[in-house]
Design an enzyme around this catalytic site. Structure first.
Site, PDB file in Angstrom:
ATOM      1  N   THR A 249       0.502  -0.771   0.324  1.00  0.00           N
ATOM      2  CA  THR A 249      -0.341   0.045   0.435  1.00  0.00           C
ATOM      3  C   THR A 249       0.845   1.724   0.245  1.00  0.00           C
ATOM      4  O   THR A 249       0.217   2.423   0.174  1.00  0.00           O
ATOM      5  CB  THR A 249      -1.169  -0.017   1.212  1.00  0.00           C
ATOM      6  N   LYS A 250       1.948   0.855   0.238  1.00  0.00           N
ATOM      7  CA  LYS A 250       3.051   2.166  -0.099  1.00  0.00           C
ATOM      8  C   LYS A 250       2.917   3.179  -0.689  1.00  0.00           C
ATOM      9  O   LYS A 250       3.212   3.103  -2.146  1.00  0.00           O
ATOM     10  CB  LYS A 250       4.378   2.377   0.878  1.00  0.00           C
TER      11      LYS A 250
END
Length: 377
Positions: free
Chosen positions: A182-183
């Site tokens: 998700t980064k």
């Protein structure tokens, strides 16, 4: 319409890069990982970059490099993912939790000094949602009490503080990044530690792969030898060339992806600025955020999240404060009264979708439904 909280922005270029590594026959840490480290430190402006398989691993190795031992204390904000505190416990050291600022959700520098004892050895500021903490003030405290600084920059690529990229600040000992799915740079599972201290970098490189005295991957090439020695009690934290191939592509795309997140954040800000029921994070003027998260505070948070989900807008909460988790609350006898701001922030916080592939229709749909749901609270 159904809008996920996050969608990883993968293109054909990332797919091709993985295919090339698969065809090379070298899947684990090898030449692609070494190239990723080189490109990453050039991008950040640090002297050293050490790749690992998660930000948790990076934080663990960083604490090990600075010499944290049993009984030591490390100051950590309570508003963080549990890994920031968890790595301190790996040493049988104590994570000392600090309350946060209301407007940024970052560590409250005015409360750090009261937590320092003769056992305190380090501070781990967490750049929440991508906005850097008050690093000058933190450095002054660290300097006065002879403390090390390890930045948790899991959210902060590519953020800046007073014109410098996070990961290159000269008064920081080690900075740790996350490349989780998700980064802002997403390889699935991965991380990186940057530092200007060659001794720390060497220590982390040795300890990321069982404490072996040299790059283990080299011994399977025509330049290497089968012989190696274990010189420390290390860990299995190395990353893979598959992940690093994705990382190299996404590193090139950082500003492209940032501009897309900034555009979404600007539309959210404009839509919400005159609504008294919505409190976005305040971004301080001397720094820039990666816009990893877009967080608002609202009344009746749980109702808002559930109603938005019913309408197809999937949200999240960042974070359940560490002091509220049963393990930490019980083990360290933590009292909610010591974290009044974090408690208040937690009760109200909602993280809205903000990912580069969001369409204008999806952004408008999120805004429309947030405003509509808030009419009922």
């Amino acid at each position: 319409m159904n809008i996920p909280f996050h969608k990883t922005p993968v293109t054909q270029e990332e797919i091709n890069a993985v295919i090339n590594v698969m065809k090379s026959g070298w899947l684990t840490m090898g030449p692609t990982t070494i190239e990723f480290e080189k490109k990453f430190k050039e991008f950040i402006g640090s002297k050293e970059a050490v790749s690992v398989n998660s930000a948790t691993a990076a934080l663990h190795l960083a604490l090990k490099a600075i010499g944290i031992k049993e009984g030591d204390e490390v100051i950590v904000p309570t508003n963080t993912f549990v890994a920031t505190a968890e790595v301190v416990t790996y040493f049988n050291a104590v994570p000392v939790l600090c309350d946060i600022e209301e407007t940024t959700h970052n560590i409250n520098v005015n409360k750090i000094e009261s937590l320092i004892t003769d056992k305190t050895k380090a501070i781990i500021p967490v750049h929440f949602a991508g906005q850097p903490c008050d690093m000058d003030e933190i450095y002054e405290i660290a300097k006065e009490y002879n403390l090390k600084i390890i930045e948790d920059a899991a959210h902060a690529l590519p953020s800046t503080y007073k014109g410098q990229k996070i990961g290159s600040l000269k008064n920081t000992d080690i900075t740790c990044f996350s490349f989780y799915a998700t980064k802002t740079l997403a390889v699935g599972e991965g991380g990186m530690a940057t530092t200007d201290n060659e001794k720390y970098a060497k220590h982390m490189r040795i300890n990321r792969l069982h404490g072996i005295s040299k790059d283990a991957w080299d011994r399977y090439t025509d330049k290497g030898s089968w012989y190696y020695e274990v010189v420390d009690n290390g860990n299995k934290y190395n990353t893979t060339d598959i992940a690093s191939a994705i990382g190299l592509v996404q590193l090139k795309r950082q500003y492209e992806l940032l501009e897309k997140r900034k555009s979404i954040a600007k539309k959210y800000n404009q839509a919400f600025e005159n609504n008294e029921k919505i409190q976005p994070l305040r971004i301080k003027k001397d720094r820039t955020t990666s816009w990893h998260l877009y967080v608002i505070k609202v009344p009746n948070r749980d109702f808002i999240i559930n109603e938005l989900k019913r309408r197809g807008v999937n949200c999240s909460v960042h974070f359940i404060p560490v002091h509220k988790h049963p393990y930490y609350k019980t083990r360290y006898n933590l009292n909610d009264k010591n974290y009044e701001i974090a408690n208040n922030v937690f009760k109200k916080s909602v993280s809205l979708p903000i990912y580069p592939d969001m369409s204008d229709n999806e952004i408008d749909y999120v805004i429309e439904n947030v405003l509509e749901v808030l009419k009922n609270v």
